[in-house]
Scaffold this motif. Structure first.
Motif, PDB file in Angstrom:
ATOM      1  N   GLY A  18      -3.094  -1.948  -2.660  1.00 23.48           N
ATOM      2  CA  GLY A  18      -2.873  -3.870  -3.300  1.00 23.48           C
ATOM      3  C   GLY A  18      -2.045  -4.467  -4.172  1.00 23.48           C
ATOM      4  N   GLU A  31       1.616  -1.266  -0.260  1.00 28.62           N
ATOM      5  CA  GLU A  31      -0.208   0.181  -0.260  1.00 28.62           C
ATOM      6  C   GLU A  31       0.894   1.150   0.151  1.00 28.62           C
ATOM      7  OE1 GLU A  31      -3.711  -0.014   0.494  1.00 28.62           O
ATOM      8  OE2 GLU A  31      -3.149  -1.745  -0.312  1.00 28.62           O
ATOM      9  N   THR A  85       1.016  -6.749   4.587  1.00 28.59           N
ATOM     10  CA  THR A  85       1.039  -6.023   3.915  1.00 28.59           C
ATOM     11  C   THR A  85       1.633  -5.469   4.270  1.00 28.59           C
ATOM     12  OG1 THR A  85      -1.574  -5.909   3.746  1.00 28.59           O
ATOM     13  CG2 THR A  85      -0.547  -3.733   3.414  1.00 28.59           C
TER      14      THR A  85
END
Length: 326
Positions: free
Chosen positions: A318, A219, A290
């Motif tokens: 993403g 991200e 992430t």
């Protein structure tokens, strides 16, 4: 999310007397964002008897920008940059904007700018794109000009300059009118605002929920406080640059342990677009699997170009990524 969770949310939305939907900016920067926005629009139209929707074109100063941008033959910001890369666009006028700072593309975009036939830069600050400009004109800062803007209801409000322009800098409207005069032309904005097309509802399609990928996702986002004038203005503010300078990648502590590194160590961050080295920071608020990187300090190079949002916007969320020990 599971199908059961979606069904629960749908039931609550259907039963709500005064539903409210809020879509964040992150949605617009994700691959396939056009499909996501279309689904939200369908839901809004389905609840049209209880839900009021303010479309983006009628919000803030976009209402006035439609006079310039509402053209079926025009290109988006990303499309113009890609056309320059593909030699389909010969010249650019950069008004208070530096694509080499604000767009993904890295080396490919740099090469595109180097090969352009003509670039005119109009800016208040120096930037990397100006290295390829044939002409650079000084631009007045927001507080150094007077003018008017359109409010959300379409009414116009005037504002006056707080400071005198420094040096030879001038407001953008003066510069553009001067350039138009040199081409023996004049600027004539449309007198009437274009009307938005009437939306119609298309039945929602069912879809299969994809299995979770074991690969990490990246991200990219901002860490600067938001100020009027864009990132170029914010990035050239001394106190903010001192407070937030430096590149890094944030990971969940469990992911850091799984990589066999420690907070503060450098790791290699690799996407299909580029590879960077950056120190790692532990952040328990970042979900496992992430990674977060600021977009300001080189992280933008990791984003795909031109991207696959379907909306002509950079793809910053993403992004498949591999992070490894150096």
């Amino acid at each position: 999310v599971s199908a059961a969770q979606l069904e629960s949310v749908a039931a609550q939305l259907a039963a709500a007397r005064c539903p409210v939907m809020i879509a964040g900016r992150d949605l617009l920067q994700t691959a396939g964002a056009d499909a996501g926005c279309g689904a939200l629009a369908d839901i809004a139209l389905l609840l049209a008897d209880r839900l009021s929707v303010l479309v983006a074109a009628a919000g803030a100063n976009d209402h006035a920008a439609l006079r310039v941008l509402n053209s079926p033959d025009g290109m988006t910001y990303l499309e113009m940059a890609d056309a320059l890369r593909r030699k389909k666009l010969k010249a650019l006028v950069l008004a208070g904007e530096d694509p080499l700072r604000s767009l993904p593309g890295g080396t490919a975009l740099e090469q595109a700018f180097a090969g352009a036939e003509f670039i005119l830069a109009i800016d208040a600050f120096p930037g990397p794109a100006q290295r390829h400009a044939a002409v650079v004109l000084p631009l007045a800062l927001p507080a150094e000009k007077s003018g008017r803007f359109s409010a959300m209801d379409g009414g116009e409000q005037a504002f006056t300059a707080a400071l005198r322009p420094s040096g030879q800098s001038r407001p953008l409207n003066e510069i553009l009118h001067d350039l138009a005069g040199r081409f023996r032309a004049r600027l004539a904005p449309a007198a009437a605002m274009p009307r938005a097309p009437v939306a119609t509802w298309h039945p929602l399609r069912s879809f299969a929920i994809p299995k979770q990928s074991p690969q990490m996702v990246l991200e990219l986002g901002g860490v600067y406080p938001s100020l009027p004038g864009g990132e170029n203005l914010v990035g050239n503010t001394y106190h903010l640059a001192r407070e937030f300078s430096g590149n890094y990648v944030e990971l969940n502590p469990e992911d850091i342990a799984a990589l066999g590194v420690r907070s503060g160590w450098k790791v290699k961050v690799v996407t299909a677009a580029a590879a960077l080295e950056a120190p790692v920071r532990a952040n328990g608020a970042v979900p496992k699997g992430t990674a977060f990187m600021p977009v300001h300090f080189g992280g933008l190079a990791l984003a795909p170009f031109p991207g696959g949002t379907g909306l002509g916007r950079p793809e910053l969320r993403g992004i498949p990524v591999t992070i490894g020990k150096i």
